[in-house]
Design an enzyme around this catalytic site. Sequence first.
Site, PDB file in Angstrom:
ATOM      1  CG  ASP A 250      -1.745   1.218   1.398  1.00 15.54           C
ATOM      2  OD1 ASP A 250      -2.656   1.409   0.577  1.00 15.54           O
ATOM      3  OD2 ASP A 250      -1.475   2.012   2.330  1.00 15.54           O
ATOM      4  CD  GLU A 283      -2.439   3.064  -3.158  1.00 17.53           C
ATOM      5  OE1 GLU A 283      -3.381   3.866  -3.327  1.00 17.53           O
ATOM      6  OE2 GLU A 283      -2.145   2.584  -2.049  1.00 17.53           O
TER       7      GLU A 283
END
Length: 573
Positions: A250, A283
Amino acid sequence: MRFGPSFQADATGFSLWAPSVEAVDIELQGRGRFAMVRNDEGWFSFRERCEAGTKYRFCLEDGLCFPDPASWRQSGGVHGWSVVVDPDAYRWQNPGWRGRPWREAVVYEAHAGLMGGFEGVRRRLPELARLGITAIELMPIGDFPGSRNWGYDGVLLYAPAEAYGTPEELKALIDAAHGLGMMVLLDVVYNHFGPDGNYLNRIASGFFHAEDHTPWGSAIAFDDPLVAGFFVQNALLWLNEYRFDGLRLDAVHAIRPAPALRRLGQAIRSGVSSDRQVHLVIENENNEAALLPEPFDAQWNDDFHHCIHVLLTNETDAYYADYETGTADKLARCLASGFAYQGEHSPNLQRPRGSPADDIPLTSFISFIHNHDQIGNRALGERLAQLAAPDAFRAAITLTLLCPHIPMIFMGDEFGSRSPFLFFTDHNAALAEAVRDGRRNEFRHFPAFQSEQDRSRIPDPNDEDTFRQSIPKPDNSGFDWSSFYRTLLSLRSRFVTPYLDGARTIEARALSDCSVMAAWRLGNASEWMLAANFGLVHLPFQPERDLHLLSPSVSSYGGSLPPQTTLAWMKLP
């Protein structure tokens, strides 16, 4: 020394890195407290014979007791007891599984809690496999405060969330997926810890850089090899002990200093057996092409989503402002080389964003029309099924599933769900109030939420009903969504997936301000072309090459793209 317990039949070893304190006791529930031995580097250790299921915690001289930051299982929440786990308690049914090539990935992002925990996810696997899904991606499962959370408030990153099930139930889920030929990926959060239940600041202040701030607090000290090792060990726990097939990291743009991210990816790869196919996904707001395809296989492509969203909704608030002009041109660039922004100035960020990506494999981009952020970060959590015309929505799905990028589907999309995906938590009273007020204030600059009364319509994250509303419910319009997805994914599996290695773009361009076309030469020398019209009128378009129409939308082609339709053509080598 290593983080967390080391279970052995004769004696379990416990270790804790706590350089900010001078003394630590370990408490074994029902057996008393014992002093741990400290070395010069701030590691505390203790060995004792303990059966699986033994509960333990650490205690300081001032009376503070807390769980193991590398606990493998919790009892009583993130402030409760850690539990000794026998890693060999589960008997694997598919021990020979070695994974699947990345080009075969059709990813399904899922929230375990909304699907009924690990057991609930496991029960859905056969249905998803029949649809054509080849990879389940679980949102973060590291233990978090309360029983409801997106997972990005996790504080015990080694412990599967108590609310979702046991370590053995998680292994059974993964084992069952492997038996169906499906990969399982895990979303992990290595850029911050949640606001409740993180004791690392108290016992190891050097774990963070107080002077370096991220949107979630002080930056983690990845320049310290020991701190970086905490996350490497965590990644290898999921990959080697639980046999996940890959990780999605993330918001890696918040991992600093920049070289630490590459070192992290390389260290994770080096810790996994070379005979396994393990995939690492990021990401990354910065669109750093140099990280792809090594050490990371792919990146979530927000640019693709944002272009689609603007074309289907005409929304241009917040980050959608970057796609207000030349939207179809930007979408064509995504289809050609992944990113829309490859060094250009971002009006939203007020800085250049991205780097050239022409030489990056097409499979290094994961494209989608939904993910948890793009729905859940909306004030009311609406899906495109609620915001866009039905035919345009299906045209966008078709483009996503048939282009050579790796496609991702968000839970509920497979049956056309119109249920919102809202931001939900289960915090203590004081934190719940702060989170609710903060959530509502995030939208005070949006025209629809400028008054306090308007903002009161934004669901309270801590209300259990907010969680219940987010459970996907099937669309009741009568449209056969299962057949729609099966047809598209079967087409992809037959004509696209086997030939993605070596695929390259022939051309991609806007046909109008709301339509695009793109053509690729696949690895077997066949040509694959898509044309998508999101407008309301027929668009003249005649392929320049001798291509055969192969589209589930229409059976014949008369030289114009129908409104709100995506069509596919191919030419065999």
